[in-house]
Design a protein around this motif. Sequence first.
Motif, PDB file in Angstrom:
ATOM      1  N   MET A 202      42.025  39.920  44.209  1.00  0.00           N
ATOM      2  CA  MET A 202      43.275  39.297  44.652  1.00  0.00           C
ATOM      3  C   MET A 202      43.067  38.638  46.008  1.00  0.00           C
ATOM      4  O   MET A 202      43.530  37.517  46.253  1.00  0.00           O
ATOM      5  CB  MET A 202      44.406  40.320  44.739  1.00  0.00           C
ATOM      6  N   GLY A 203      42.337  39.308  46.893  1.00  0.00           N
ATOM      7  CA  GLY A 203      42.051  38.731  48.204  1.00  0.00           C
ATOM      8  C   GLY A 203      41.205  37.466  48.093  1.00  0.00           C
ATOM      9  O   GLY A 203      41.515  36.440  48.697  1.00  0.00           O
ATOM     10  N   ALA A 204      40.160  37.536  47.277  1.00  0.00           N
ATOM     11  CA  ALA A 204      39.248  36.395  47.142  1.00  0.00           C
ATOM     12  C   ALA A 204      39.939  35.204  46.482  1.00  0.00           C
ATOM     13  O   ALA A 204      39.687  34.049  46.834  1.00  0.00           O
ATOM     14  CB  ALA A 204      38.020  36.812  46.331  1.00  0.00           C
ATOM     15  N   LEU A 205      40.810  35.491  45.521  1.00  0.00           N
ATOM     16  CA  LEU A 205      41.482  34.417  44.771  1.00  0.00           C
ATOM     17  C   LEU A 205      42.778  33.980  45.450  1.00  0.00           C
ATOM     18  O   LEU A 205      43.377  32.977  45.058  1.00  0.00           O
ATOM     19  CB  LEU A 205      41.794  34.900  43.346  1.00  0.00           C
ATOM     20  N   GLU A 206      43.215  34.753  46.425  1.00  0.00           N
ATOM     21  CA  GLU A 206      44.451  34.482  47.170  1.00  0.00           C
ATOM     22  C   GLU A 206      45.685  34.422  46.281  1.00  0.00           C
ATOM     23  O   GLU A 206      46.621  33.672  46.557  1.00  0.00           O
ATOM     24  CB  GLU A 206      44.294  33.198  48.014  1.00  0.00           C
ATOM     25  N   THR A 207      45.666  35.178  45.198  1.00  0.00           N
ATOM     26  CA  THR A 207      46.843  35.298  44.324  1.00  0.00           C
ATOM     27  C   THR A 207      46.706  36.555  43.459  1.00  0.00           C
ATOM     28  O   THR A 207      45.575  36.923  43.105  1.00  0.00           O
ATOM     29  CB  THR A 207      46.995  34.068  43.398  1.00  0.00           C
ATOM     30  N   PRO A 208      47.825  37.198  43.122  1.00  0.00           N
ATOM     31  CA  PRO A 208      47.752  38.316  42.169  1.00  0.00           C
ATOM     32  C   PRO A 208      47.846  37.844  40.713  1.00  0.00           C
ATOM     33  O   PRO A 208      47.757  38.650  39.796  1.00  0.00           O
ATOM     34  CB  PRO A 208      48.988  39.152  42.549  1.00  0.00           C
ATOM     35  N   GLN A 209      48.035  36.533  40.528  1.00  0.00           N
ATOM     36  CA  GLN A 209      48.193  36.003  39.156  1.00  0.00           C
ATOM     37  C   GLN A 209      46.827  35.660  38.577  1.00  0.00           C
ATOM     38  O   GLN A 209      46.412  34.497  38.565  1.00  0.00           O
ATOM     39  CB  GLN A 209      49.081  34.748  39.124  1.00  0.00           C
ATOM     40  N   PHE A 210      46.117  36.665  38.117  1.00  0.00           N
ATOM     41  CA  PHE A 210      44.806  36.444  37.507  1.00  0.00           C
ATOM     42  C   PHE A 210      44.521  37.609  36.582  1.00  0.00           C
ATOM     43  O   PHE A 210      45.203  38.633  36.613  1.00  0.00           O
ATOM     44  CB  PHE A 210      43.718  36.344  38.588  1.00  0.00           C
ATOM     45  N   ASN A 211      43.522  37.439  35.748  1.00  0.00           N
ATOM     46  CA  ASN A 211      43.046  38.558  34.935  1.00  0.00           C
ATOM     47  C   ASN A 211      41.623  38.257  34.519  1.00  0.00           C
ATOM     48  O   ASN A 211      41.126  37.147  34.744  1.00  0.00           O
ATOM     49  CB  ASN A 211      43.958  38.769  33.725  1.00  0.00           C
ATOM     50  N   ILE A 212      40.974  39.224  33.898  1.00  0.00           N
ATOM     51  CA  ILE A 212      39.580  39.059  33.516  1.00  0.00           C
ATOM     52  C   ILE A 212      39.440  38.842  32.017  1.00  0.00           C
ATOM     53  O   ILE A 212      40.308  39.217  31.229  1.00  0.00           O
ATOM     54  CB  ILE A 212      38.731  40.285  33.926  1.00  0.00           C
ATOM     55  N   ARG A 213      38.339  38.209  31.659  1.00  0.00           N
ATOM     56  CA  ARG A 213      38.025  37.983  30.250  1.00  0.00           C
ATOM     57  C   ARG A 213      36.642  38.578  29.997  1.00  0.00           C
ATOM     58  O   ARG A 213      35.711  38.307  30.759  1.00  0.00           O
ATOM     59  CB  ARG A 213      38.062  36.477  29.986  1.00  0.00           C
ATOM     60  N   VAL A 214      36.537  39.383  28.979  1.00  0.00           N
ATOM     61  CA  VAL A 214      35.269  40.059  28.671  1.00  0.00           C
ATOM     62  C   VAL A 214      34.545  39.261  27.592  1.00  0.00           C
ATOM     63  O   VAL A 214      35.120  38.973  26.539  1.00  0.00           O
ATOM     64  CB  VAL A 214      35.536  41.494  28.178  1.00  0.00           C
ATOM     65  N   VAL A 215      33.304  38.907  27.863  1.00  0.00           N
ATOM     66  CA  VAL A 215      32.528  38.093  26.926  1.00  0.00           C
ATOM     67  C   VAL A 215      31.369  38.924  26.383  1.00  0.00           C
ATOM     68  O   VAL A 215      30.607  39.505  27.153  1.00  0.00           O
ATOM     69  CB  VAL A 215      31.960  36.847  27.648  1.00  0.00           C
TER      70      VAL A 215
END
Length: 218
Positions: A202-215
């Motif tokens: 969240m700090g690095a992206l400067e937003t809490p609106q993210f998620n991960i995708r597992v490949v």
Amino acid sequence: VRIGVLGTGTVGRTLAEKLVEVGHEVRMGSREAGNENAAEWAAAAGEAGSEGTFADAAEFGELVINATAGGASLEALRAAGAESLGGKVLVDVANPLDFSDGMPPTLTVSNDDSLGEQIQEAFPEARVVKALNTVNAAVMVAPGALDESTNLFVCGNDRAAKGQVIELLETFGWLSGDILDLGDISAARGTEMYLPLWLRMMGALETPQFNIRVVRGE
Ligand SMILES: NC(=O)c1ccc[n+]([C@@H]2O[C@H](COP(=O)([O-])OP(=O)(O)OC[C@H]3O[C@@H](n4cnc5c(N)ncnc54)[C@H](OP(=O)(O)O)[C@@H]3O)[C@@H](O)[C@H]2O)c1
């Protein structure tokens, strides 16, 4: 379905609003009936929304969601009452974060135990499913707002309970193929210990609106 939402914070209100939108009757629970956030939400929700104590909400719900502060969840669930939780699916979205020494928070339980397991152990008759704790509240109910489809984790000891939760998550916009069932409730260790990494992202992206995708490979 009648759903009890324990918690009046951002998560409780966001989930409660979405649940009413997709057609459920929701009662929000708090330490005290008449909580300001809960009353405001219930007024906006109309007929399908109501509020009361943790015990009122747990009794009302055929399915119950724990959206209380992780460090207080066991206490909140004790107030909700073991009898009201017995036999019901209990979706645990809480993270055991301790902010008492400021940021970043530490975990109140980790490594060889987890909040999910502590809840299952304290309420053996409840069918605990850990889910949604790895994403921000807004993402929980609107995964499609992210640029690509992403993954969510569920775990718990009761297969049918997990199936029921996955169906509910699909109504929020999650794709069943993107929901990874990690097995029994001890998998909550990993999804809770992900929080320090989540906070850094969240700090690095400067937003809490993210998620991960597992490949995966073949
Ligand atoms: N914020 C997010 O986007 C997010 C994302 C994933 C997971 N989570 C997790 O979801 C949970 C809810 O988060 P939140 O941000 O919505 O709210 P929060 O501030 O973490 O929790 C608010 C709720 O906890 C209850 N509570 C606090 N102290 C208590 C105590 N001593 N005894 C009993 N109940 C107590 C409050 O009761 P009252 O109603 O009486 O005030 C309120 O209902 C947390 O475990 C959090 O880690 C949050």
